[in-house]
Design a protein around this motif. Structure first.
Motif, short mmCIF file in Angstrom:
data_model
loop_
_atom_site.label_atom_id
_atom_site.label_comp_id
_atom_site.label_asym_id
_atom_site.label_seq_id
_atom_site.Cartn_x
_atom_site.Cartn_y
_atom_site.Cartn_z
N VAL A 129 0.87 -1.31 -0.41
CA VAL A 129 0.00 -0.28 -0.12
C VAL A 129 1.00 1.19 0.11
O VAL A 129 2.05 1.68 1.17
CB VAL A 129 -1.53 0.38 1.04
CG1 VAL A 129 -1.33 1.36 1.23
CG2 VAL A 129 -1.69 -1.34 1.40
N ASP A 136 0.91 2.26 -7.53
CA ASP A 136 -0.48 1.88 -7.28
C ASP A 136 -1.31 2.76 -9.03
O ASP A 136 -1.93 1.73 -8.45
CB ASP A 136 -0.64 2.83 -5.94
CG ASP A 136 -0.09 2.59 -4.33
OD1 ASP A 136 0.38 1.47 -4.91
OD2 ASP A 136 0.24 3.16 -3.66
N GLY A 166 -4.17 -0.27 -3.67
CA GLY A 166 -3.47 -1.28 -2.83
C GLY A 166 -3.32 -2.20 -3.46
O GLY A 166 -4.24 -2.09 -5.15
#
Length: 379
Positions: A129, A136, A166
């Motif tokens: 993340v 991302d 994520g």
């Protein structure tokens, strides 16, 4: 069947959107990152190894697919407190409302990973993340979560750009989803509205000029940005709030992201004297606290100068005299001079006295800047 089951399960654990992509190298991104690096447009917060950012197999040798997830966050809050002349307030950007999104997304990814490995025990999986190596946004774009906008954000057809992202790299070969068609067209509003010109052109960001980056730095803020950040304590929402794709978008699907109005729009003056313990207790669960209290305090001091809050002068005097951190002493001196020049010219004698005793050269320079504000208004 597994893909459909995974999608269905994701909805039960609070994932707003999910998409599937191949784990092929991100070659277009690789060239773009090389250009960003050559232009010195990177912030320094991101992974520096371009190979790791663009080759999933370096992170998981068995990589076959990447699962992208998105969680929506709200764009509006209820009972927003108002700034007043006597009690001005600062602002945390929407991406720092509620609980730290890193924690929330990791929780969702952990549950998704556990489900996948229950179904496919031999599966290899690794998740990340924001602070992970992969981009991302590049993953989300390939997985059909949204398109990559001129603002450099991913815009979902449903949730706009108000989403956290994520991803999970896995050895399971899922059928990839279709990317979303670009939706910016000729619109250039975000580029034109960027307060610092950080959006060099559509899709290209000079991260070192971005207010979101600037509010997170720990040193003295460059002079040309001190007025521009306004009352922002952490982050910037301008490119999102002006975007037509975000018009009317406001989702409250995640209880963890609901803002506490007094935390995300706090009074400025109490921030100047907040202790480390108080800061951690109050703001520690927000993503905007990750750099500690010093950048927040520095930004609060600058905001007081924008508001020309002369009731803050005694607090600033105390910081200038007693704070052990040069950045805080110096910024307080600059702000003090800015406020006093407009409200109480005679108070600037205090800065002259401090100049005589201050030993740090950078702080002395800031005191001299504060004194120059007096000369600017002298007939």
């Amino acid at each position: 069947m597994l893909k459909e089951d995974l999608i269905a399960y994701s909805k039960t654990i609070g994932i707003d959107d999910i998409g599937f992509a191949s784990a092929d190298p991100f070659l277009t991104l690789k060239e773009r990152l090389k250009q960003q690096q050559a232009l010195n447009y990177q912030s320094g917060f991101e992974e520096s190894d371009i190979e790791k950012r663009t080759h999933p197999e370096l992170l998981l040798p068995q990589a076959k697919s990447i699962i992208a997830i998105a969680l929506a966050y709200p764009s509006k809050m209820k009972n927003t407190p108002k700034s007043t002349k006597e009690d001005p307030r600062g602002l945390f950007c929407r991406a720092s409302w509620g609980e730290d999104y890193h924690t929330v997304l990791r929780d969702r990814l952990d549950k998704l990973q556990a489900y996948l490995q229950e179904r496919v025990p031999e599966a290899y999986v690794t998740s990340m993340v924001d602070t992970g190596e992969l981009s991302d946004r590049a993953v989300a774009e390939r997985a059909g979560i949204g398109f990559s906008a001129k603002s450099c954000a991913i815009i979902s057809p449903i949730y706009g750009s108000y989403i956290y992202l994520g991803e999970m790299i896995t050895s399971v070969p899922f059928e990839p989803d279709t990317p979303v068609e670009d939706g910016c067209g000729t619109c250039n509003i975000c580029v034109e509205a960027c307060p610092t010109g950080a959006l060099v052109q559509g899709g290209q960001l000079d991260a070192k000029k971005c207010i979101s980056f600037l509010t997170q730095t720990k040193g003295f803020l460059q002079d040309e940005y001190r007025k521009v950040i306004g009352n922002r304590l952490y982050g910037c929402d301008t490119c999102q709030t002006v975007c037509p794709k975000n018009r009317g978008v406001d989702f409250h699907t995640q209880p963890e992201f609901e803002p506490d109005p007094e935390k995300v729009k706090p009074l400025l003056k109490p921030l100047l004297t907040i202790s480390n313990r108080e800061f951690k207790d109050t703001y520690g669960r927000m993503s905007g606290s990750w750099r500690g209290k010093k950048p927040i305090q520095r930004n609060a001091i600058l905001a007081l100068a924008i508001y020309k809050d002369d009731t803050a002068l005694p607090l600033l005097e105390e910081l200038i005299k007693s704070d052990p951190r040069p950045v805080i002493r110096g910024t307080a001196a600059w702000s003090y001079g800015k406020i006093a020049a407009n409200k109480q010219p005679e108070a600037l004698r205090f800065l002259s006295e401090r100049l005589e005793v201050e030993e740090d050269e950078e702080v002395r320079e800031e005191i001299q800047k504060g004194l120059r504000f007096e000369k600017e208004i002298t007939p």
